[in-house]
Enzyme design. Sequence first.
Site, PDB file in Angstrom:
ATOM      1  N   ARG A   1       0.867  -1.180   0.000  1.00 44.60           N
ATOM      2  CA  ARG A   1       0.000   0.000   0.000  1.00 44.60           C
ATOM      3  C   ARG A   1       0.904   1.231   0.000  1.00 44.60           C
ATOM      4  O   ARG A   1       1.743   1.396   0.889  1.00 44.60           O
ATOM      5  CB  ARG A   1      -0.901  -0.019   1.236  1.00 44.60           C
ATOM      6  CG  ARG A   1      -1.755   1.208   1.337  1.00 44.60           C
ATOM      7  CD  ARG A   1      -2.824   1.129   2.415  1.00 44.60           C
ATOM      8  NE  ARG A   1      -3.475   2.426   2.421  1.00 44.60           N
ATOM      9  CZ  ARG A   1      -3.508   3.249   3.458  1.00 44.60           C
ATOM     10  NH1 ARG A   1      -2.966   2.914   4.620  1.00 44.60           N
ATOM     11  NH2 ARG A   1      -4.083   4.426   3.345  1.00 44.60           N
TER      12      ARG A   1
ATOM     13  N   HIS B   1      -3.100  10.781   0.771  1.00 43.00           N
ATOM     14  CA  HIS B   1      -2.624  10.548   2.132  1.00 43.00           C
ATOM     15  C   HIS B   1      -2.068  11.873   2.654  1.00 43.00           C
ATOM     16  O   HIS B   1      -0.894  11.993   2.964  1.00 43.00           O
ATOM     17  CB  HIS B   1      -1.592   9.422   2.158  1.00 43.00           C
ATOM     18  CG  HIS B   1      -1.432   8.761   3.497  1.00 43.00           C
ATOM     19  ND1 HIS B   1      -1.541   7.396   3.682  1.00 43.00           N
ATOM     20  CD2 HIS B   1      -1.171   9.258   4.731  1.00 43.00           C
ATOM     21  CE1 HIS B   1      -1.334   7.098   4.952  1.00 43.00           C
ATOM     22  NE2 HIS B   1      -1.095   8.210   5.619  1.00 43.00           N
TER      23      HIS B   1
ATOM     24  N   GLU C   1      -7.731   7.972   6.012  1.00 40.19           N
ATOM     25  CA  GLU C   1      -8.156   8.549   7.296  1.00 40.19           C
ATOM     26  C   GLU C   1      -8.755   9.943   7.158  1.00 40.19           C
ATOM     27  O   GLU C   1      -8.228  10.929   7.687  1.00 40.19           O
ATOM     28  CB  GLU C   1      -6.960   8.579   8.276  1.00 40.19           C
ATOM     29  CG  GLU C   1      -6.434   7.194   8.598  1.00 40.19           C
ATOM     30  CD  GLU C   1      -5.578   7.153   9.869  1.00 40.19           C
ATOM     31  OE1 GLU C   1      -5.120   8.211  10.305  1.00 40.19           O
ATOM     32  OE2 GLU C   1      -5.395   6.051  10.416  1.00 40.19           O
TER      33      GLU C   1
ATOM     34  N   ASN D   1      -7.919   1.170   9.394  1.00 41.26           N
ATOM     35  CA  ASN D   1      -6.645   1.431  10.064  1.00 41.26           C
ATOM     36  C   ASN D   1      -6.925   1.349  11.560  1.00 41.26           C
ATOM     37  O   ASN D   1      -7.735   2.116  12.080  1.00 41.26           O
ATOM     38  CB  ASN D   1      -6.144   2.860   9.777  1.00 41.26           C
ATOM     39  CG  ASN D   1      -5.714   3.061   8.329  1.00 41.26           C
ATOM     40  OD1 ASN D   1      -5.793   2.151   7.510  1.00 41.26           O
ATOM     41  ND2 ASN D   1      -5.249   4.259   8.025  1.00 41.26           N
TER      42      ASN D   1
ATOM     43  N   TYR E   1      -5.409   1.238  15.527  1.00 41.54           N
ATOM     44  CA  TYR E   1      -4.284   1.418  16.460  1.00 41.54           C
ATOM     45  C   TYR E   1      -4.655   1.246  17.928  1.00 41.54           C
ATOM     46  O   TYR E   1      -3.871   0.726  18.703  1.00 41.54           O
ATOM     47  CB  TYR E   1      -3.619   2.784  16.244  1.00 41.54           C
ATOM     48  CG  TYR E   1      -2.856   2.829  14.947  1.00 41.54           C
ATOM     49  CD1 TYR E   1      -1.559   2.359  14.862  1.00 41.54           C
ATOM     50  CD2 TYR E   1      -3.465   3.290  13.784  1.00 41.54           C
ATOM     51  CE1 TYR E   1      -0.867   2.356  13.661  1.00 41.54           C
ATOM     52  CE2 TYR E   1      -2.785   3.297  12.570  1.00 41.54           C
ATOM     53  CZ  TYR E   1      -1.486   2.835  12.514  1.00 41.54           C
ATOM     54  OH  TYR E   1      -0.817   2.816  11.317  1.00 41.54           O
TER      55      TYR E   1
ATOM     56  N   GLU F   1      -3.964  -0.535   7.724  1.00 39.51           N
ATOM     57  CA  GLU F   1      -2.856  -0.183   8.626  1.00 39.51           C
ATOM     58  C   GLU F   1      -3.086  -0.800   9.998  1.00 39.51           C
ATOM     59  O   GLU F   1      -4.215  -0.867  10.477  1.00 39.51           O
ATOM     60  CB  GLU F   1      -2.758   1.335   8.852  1.00 39.51           C
ATOM     61  CG  GLU F   1      -2.166   2.118   7.736  1.00 39.51           C
ATOM     62  CD  GLU F   1      -2.026   3.611   8.088  1.00 39.51           C
ATOM     63  OE1 GLU F   1      -1.791   3.949   9.266  1.00 39.51           O
ATOM     64  OE2 GLU F   1      -2.189   4.418   7.164  1.00 39.51           O
TER      65      GLU F   1
HETATM   66  C1  NOJ Z   1      -2.200   6.595  10.475  1.00 38.89           C
HETATM   67  C2  NOJ Z   1      -1.695   7.286   9.263  1.00 38.89           C
HETATM   68  O1  NOJ Z   1      -2.401   6.901   8.117  1.00 38.89           O
HETATM   69  C3  NOJ Z   1      -0.208   7.159   9.056  1.00 38.89           C
HETATM   70  O2  NOJ Z   1       0.169   8.138   8.153  1.00 38.89           O
HETATM   71  C4  NOJ Z   1       0.500   7.277  10.389  1.00 38.89           C
HETATM   72  O3  NOJ Z   1       1.883   7.324  10.244  1.00 38.89           O
HETATM   73  C5  NOJ Z   1       0.110   6.095  11.251  1.00 38.89           C
HETATM   74  N1  NOJ Z   1      -1.316   6.097  11.417  1.00 38.89           N
HETATM   75  C6  NOJ Z   1       0.757   6.098  12.637  1.00 38.89           C
HETATM   76  O4  NOJ Z   1       0.326   7.190  13.348  1.00 38.89           O
END
Ligand code: NOJ
Length: 490
Positions: free
Chosen positions: A117, A161, A206, A332, A334, A393
């Site tokens: 990606r 992005h 995002e 994505n 986290y 992600e």
């Molecule tokens: C989301 C983002 O898409 C990416 O650009 C970023 O580096 C990572 N998360 C980590 O924060």
Amino acid sequence: MNRRDFLNASLAVTATAAFSRHAHAHPLAVPTDASMPPVDVAGARFPKGFHWGTATASYQVEGAWKEDGKGESVWDRFAHTVGKVKGGDTGDVACDSYHRYKEDIAIMKQLNQKSCRFSVSWPRIQPTGSGAVNQKGLDFYSRYVDALLEAGIRPMCTLYHWDLPQELEDKGGWPNRDLVNLFADYAGIVTKTLGDRVTTWAIFNEPWVFTYLGYGIGIHAPGKKDVNLFLKASHTVNLAQGQAFRAMKAASPKAKVGSAFSMSPGAPATDSKADHAAADRYHAINNVFFLHTAIYGEYPKAFVGEPPYDVMGVKEGDGKIMQVPLDWVGINYYNRHTISNAPHGEPHTQFDAVMPAVGPLTYMGWEVWPRGLYDIITQISKEYNRPIIEITENGCSYLDSPLAEDKGGVPDQRRINYYRDHLAELARAIKDGADVRGYHAWSLLDNYEWAEGYGQRFGLVYVDFRDQKRTIKNSGHWYSKVAAANHLNV
Ligand code: NOJ
């Protein structure tokens, strides 16, 4: 700090807490499941042909910020402005991938990758955001795609992005509705050129993050701080997503088009009705504000009272523009949040989002919570009728660095544990019925982490920013074995 600055700073903190996954850990807001649930690593199974991949983004890795006719982007401007980014770091050189992409793709191949990606920088293609095309920019991505295909790797191309051409920002940026058609033009140009070889496309990366952090609280480019601008920008982006989808399908009928959304599951802090309703509003604005619109042609219920559609600039007929049958949904993931009702919080949404700290924290200060990946995948799968999902992600920042040359390697066991446990939870979501086709580790390389500069390292590959030397971390070698084996018992 004078009174005005103080007020601004406090407002920014409140707003962050109200909307953001970047909120600080709040020990009181931990839900009742106050321990890390176990994961089933040995039993994890992935479908045949699963797309094991990594992700990067143009501004974060390419460098070459004014080469071959590229125009200035909002991130160039932001990073060059004193005080915006930690340590004054810029993406001027970054990982120098504009020149070293062949080496990077050779590493992907060595790591048995099946999917890559990457994103296209709009100001490389149209330096001022509209009109004439910069052929050298297009040629670069064309070469990049060819090199991926030659290495047997699927190109997954993200069109946006976060590096908006600065000239478009000077005309008002995403709050300006003119960007809808300008973005669709750009999307059509890129798809037309690469669409004979690229079939998997993400329109936006995002959208909530770049509209909220960029226009709502100003910690990302272009650094504006106004909730109304965020609301306006988010509506333009929703319209642009729809128009770009149509332009891309027209340019390449075989294109499979989705977007990559930041998603963080939000559990109500208590069993009260008010906290449950707050968690629903949080989910609507933070997770699906740009997905629900595409699927249903209307906004999800994100607001208390009358929705601020006037502020957003919503017009009759906009629902039809936003509504497009995305071919797949990118997630994505986290971390997770705990949500409570906050009548005195941000006026339209009135919730408070805090990140628990039951699991260990990464160097970003984000809680490691693998179950959150299962939770968000299964929630989206249920709510949107089992769409095709790609994990676009997932990853973690730790600073482990290379051992002395004779010892070799970068011992980053915490990152191995992180991926292993998240992947086990991903496999459980698949077992329970979610249609997940691929997974992209963030990131292939240590790179430019936006306002954090080079102070965070998310890579499976260590980058020494003094000489650009790449060293595969132990996690990279581990991930390589997983990709080859298609299971986690490696
Ligand atoms: C989301 C983002 O898409 C990416 O650009 C970023 O580096 C990572 N998360 C980590 O924060």
